[in-house]
Design an enzyme around this catalytic site. Structure first.
Site, mmCIF file in Angstrom:
data_model
loop_
_atom_site.group_PDB
_atom_site.id
_atom_site.type_symbol
_atom_site.label_atom_id
_atom_site.label_comp_id
_atom_site.label_asym_id
_atom_site.label_seq_id
_atom_site.Cartn_x
_atom_site.Cartn_y
_atom_site.Cartn_z
ATOM 1 C CE LYS A 185 1.101 12.682 30.079
ATOM 2 N NZ LYS A 185 -0.323 12.258 30.047
ATOM 3 C CG ASP A 240 1.417 11.988 34.345
ATOM 4 O OD1 ASP A 240 1.201 10.822 34.710
ATOM 5 O OD2 ASP A 240 0.613 12.644 33.653
#
Length: 283
Positions: A13, A138
């Site tokens: 990401k 996350d």
């Protein structure tokens, strides 16, 4: 008869910006950020066991197996679901550790979703995301699998549709400790909150960048180099830097101009996680 098995991606990401808006009494920082996935990452192979044992076939240097987020995610899912199954898990590691592109968190999310499917525990995305939050801030965005505007400590997620450019990602030769950056007294912790509309119009910055570049000369020097060719940004607390390009060819051109000693890769931005696309295909 061979045991049921599954192979799934654990994508990287990017944080397209990162504002630190405050600090809670418990010490955690409140943030605003924008997550987007890449079609590049680790791969995890799962093979079901009938003896409740979790066996990680590949060790990470400096990480004891029981501290590995993959093993912890598997144990957490066993406990939450009450399953009697175990798994052999093989990790094909491509993402750098300490790079700010979500390697460990993505691996954990892939373990939760992959083993939920393999063990047929049927917990669902909401419960898996809640389990994931206990492993790291996350992890939920990887579990939910949508590009997202994030607030809180990064767990308050609102899906968004973004342009999907090609990214050149550069990996400076160092690992960054997130804990060190967030404990540094030089870190700005009072950036006023913004809206998604304001970000789309004016952009944002990474509040961690000044601290990281002061502490890590290799990142500072690589940032200066990459800025010669594009608007260079840092993802998360680093160390990875990136630039956006309209197509793969333009990204490859800049990649070719960088020193061969620098680790780099080119990947497509994705609003839907490659993990979820793979799960759909395997259904």
């Amino acid at each position: 008869m061979s045991a049921p098995s599954l192979s799934l991606p654990a994508p990287a990401k990017l944080n397209l910006f990162l504002h630190v808006t405050g600090r809670r009494p418990d010490g955690y920082h409140t943030l605003q950020t924008l997550f987007q996935f890449l079609d590049h990452g680790d791969t995890l192979d799962f093979s079901r066991r009938d003896d409740n044992r979790i066996h990680l076939l590949d060790d990470l240097p400096g990480v004891p197996p029981e501290s590995n987020l993959i093993v912890r995610a598997a144990r957490l899912l066993q406990e939450a679901s009450g399953t009697n199954y175990g798994a052999d898990i093989r990790l094909h590691k491509r993402l750098p550790m300490g790079g700010g592109i979500g390697g460990g968190s993505s691996d954990a999310a892939t373990a939760l979703l992959g083993l939920d499917r393999l063990w047929q525990t049927g917990l669902g995305v909401d419960e898996l995301a809640e389990l994931g939050l206990s492993l790291g801030a996350d992890v939920p965005v990887f579990v939910r699998g949508r590009a997202a505007w994030a607030e809180g400590v990064g767990e308050q997620l609102s899906p968004v549709e973004l342009d999907e450019p090609w990214y050149l990602v550069v990996v400076p030769p160092c690992q960054v400790s997130t804990a060190e950056i967030f404990s540094d007294q030089r870190l700005t912790r009072d950036t006023p909150p913004i809206t998604l509309a304001a970000f789309r119009e004016h952009g944002g910055r990474n509040d961690c960048l000044p601290v990281v570049t002061a502490r890590y000369p290799a990142i500072r020097n690589t940032l200066i180099l990459l800025n010669k060719y594009c608007e260079a940004k840092m993802t998360g607390t680093g160390s990875c830097l990136f630039g956006a390009f309209p197509n793969e060819c333009e990204a490859d051109k800049v990649r070719a101009r960088l020193p061969a000693t620098l680790q780099t890769f080119v990947a497509k931005g994705c609003n839907r996680s490659p993990l979820h696309l793979a799960l759909d295909r395997a259904a």
